[in-house]
Design an enzyme around this catalytic site. Structure first.
Site, short mmCIF file in Angstrom:
data_model
loop_
_atom_site.label_atom_id
_atom_site.label_comp_id
_atom_site.label_asym_id
_atom_site.label_seq_id
_atom_site.Cartn_x
_atom_site.Cartn_y
_atom_site.Cartn_z
N ASP A 259 -3.15 93.76 64.92
CA ASP A 259 -4.27 92.87 64.61
C ASP A 259 -3.82 91.58 63.94
O ASP A 259 -4.61 90.65 63.81
CB ASP A 259 -5.27 93.55 63.68
N TYR A 416 -6.27 101.00 74.27
CA TYR A 416 -5.12 101.89 74.38
C TYR A 416 -4.10 101.41 75.42
O TYR A 416 -2.91 101.75 75.33
CB TYR A 416 -5.60 103.31 74.68
#
Length: 495
Positions: A259, A416
């Site tokens: 992130d 994912y």
């Protein structure tokens, strides 16, 4: 509006030779780390720089003052030819802030922080034949994990001649639950081509007493911890405990967060790969939306507390009509809301692409009392799927305001897929540099630190400081204004 700034011509080259040194002796390690040295810049060419404080870096000699030193084996390494300036000295530092306002319009800034520059030192504090190393990965997956492990192993082996290198299986709990895996360059040769973590990883499992006992009993004297902010907070505790016990163990952290939400450092490894992969999801959403009547492509990207991936992916793709991030609140109905914006966009373009970070809009999603209390193994609140919720809200709005009219909403969640891919070329290079920087720092006797790039140069930062530092998107700066100019989205401020 942001203040005018100008890059100071003396900030990285001419500044340091003109510094006057004063003293400070604080040795306490806290998140607000005491300054080690204070420097004041002498005026040059009519420009005065406010004082610079070099952040104190923990060292093994602070609690073990009689440690022996050894010549750096790079002196004899066939691939290196150390010359003047090759080895880093204590006076080599990196400024945290490199832009200054020279107009005199604004108040004099406080003393600027500087960090010790990463790189090899002339003397080392670990003899290679008597050194045993542990490497552990914690938390979620991230592109580049295997590259960092590989480069740590190869760097320790080839640069410093260390042969006892072990991987800790399954995160922090692996210190006391599993036998470590012996590592060598041949074993890890192609790990950088693989996604995930060959050492396996997990959340939770942090038991300080068991972990430090295992470090002591297995006679590890170097521990490299790879993980996010929660993992770094664990590394702070391990460092403090090894120091309290006066163990000859160096603890180094390597920040891992796809992130990009760790503060101080420029970015974390895996971030650029994540932005690159996000392009594919946005492109697919754009194709789906463009190929349908009133088509809406909805893409959820990673970003629990920060929207950097969504921001950079939006700027890179130019196909996004609206970008929603945790730092910027939004609302759905009414004038200036998301529904009104999308209706206008569909009316004019016939389609729209919406990107939302996973942490955006969490306060708007209905939750049960049980869901409000739910946390994961790391203690973080469990987020609900903002993408599915938003898709449902969009469908309900359209059915209510446009009964009988066609609409197609395609929701794509590539989370994912992004986490599991190998690092791209840029992140692979980053992983090499950050791993080797950590090795050089540990061999020089530093401990309780993190290695990472600061304004383009690799440096050492106290891990306690990194564990608490955040890196939110600044929605008041030019970059967020650029996003809005690209998307033409509203500011979502109710008037």
């Amino acid at each position: 509006m942001a203040s005018r700034t100008a890059t100071c011509p003396h900030a990285t080259t001419s500044l340091l030779p003109n510094l006057t040194r004063s003293s400070s002796t604080s040795t306490d390690l806290t998140p607000a780390m005491a300054a080690e040295d204070n420097y004041t810049a002498a005026p040059e060419g009519g420009i005065t720089i406010s004082p610079v404080k070099v952040q104190k870096l923990p060292h093994l000699t602070h609690h073990l003052p009689n440690l022996k030193t050894f010549p750096n084996p790079l002196d004899r390494n066939q691939f290196y030819q150390p010359s003047d300036g090759f080895y880093i000295s204590p006076s080599d530092v990196i400024l945290r802030q490199i832009t200054y306002d020279l107009s005199g319009t604004f108040p004099t800034p406080p003393p600027h922080l500087a960090y010790h520059r990463a790189g090899p030192r002339k003397q080392i504090f670990f003899h290679p034949s008597m050194t045993s190393v542990a490497i552990v990965t914690c938390g979620g997956l991230c592109p580049g994990l295997n590259t960092v492990i590989r480069e740590l192993v190869v760097g320790l082996w080839e640069l410093y001649g260390i042969r006892r290198i072990y991987g800790i299986i399954a995160g922090y709990r692996g210190f006391y639950s599993f036998e470590p895996m012996a590592l060598n360059p041949k074993l890890v040769e192609d790990w950088h081509k693989r996604g995930g973590s060959v050492l396996e990883t997990s959340r939770g499992g942090f038991d300080l007493e068991k972990i430090v006992n295992a470090i002591r009993d297995r006679q590890f004297n170097q521990v490299y911890v790879i993980g996010g902010d929660g993992t770094m907070r664990g590394a702070v505790e391990i460092f403090n405990e090894t120091r309290r016990r006066k163990l000859n163990v160096s603890i180094a952290g390597i920040p891992k967060t796809v992130d990009n939400d760790v503060g101080i450092i420029d970015r974390s490894f895996g971030f650029q790969t994540a932005v690159e992969m996000a392009q594919q999801a946005i492109s697919a959403a754009h194709v789906e939306a463009e190929s349908a009547v009133n088509g809406i492509g909805l893409v959820k990207l990673m970003g629990r507390s920060t929207g950097h991936i969504a921001l950079y992916a939006t700027l890179s793709s130019r196909d996004v009509d609206c970008c929603l991030i945790p730092e910027n609140e939004f609302y759905l109905e009414g004038k200036g809301g998301l529904f009104e914006f999308l209706e206008n966009r569909l009316e004019h373009n016939g389609h729209a692409v919406l990107v939302v970070a996973e942490g955006a809009g969490q306060d708007m999603i209905p939750r049960t009392d049980a869901q409000k209390k739910e946390t994961d193994e790391s203690g973080n609140p469990v987020f609900l799927d903002v993408g599915r919720w938003l898709k449902s809200e969009l469908k309900s709005w359209w059915d209510k305001d446009h009964p009988g009219e066609l609409v197609t909403i395609k929701y794509i969640d590539p989370t994912y897929m992004i986490r599991a891919v190998p690092a791209n070329a840029t992140d692979n290079l980053y992983c090499t540099l950050v791993a080797h920087s950590a090795i050089h720092g540990v061999m020089a006797g530093y401990t309780g630190f993190v290695s990472g790039p600061i304004n383009g140069n690799y440096g050492y930062i106290p891990v306690a400081e990194v564990a608490e530092a955040k890196n939110p998107v600044n929605t008041m700066n030019h970059k967020w204004a650029w996003v809005r100019s690209v998307t033409n989205q509203p500011d979502f401020v109710k008037r």
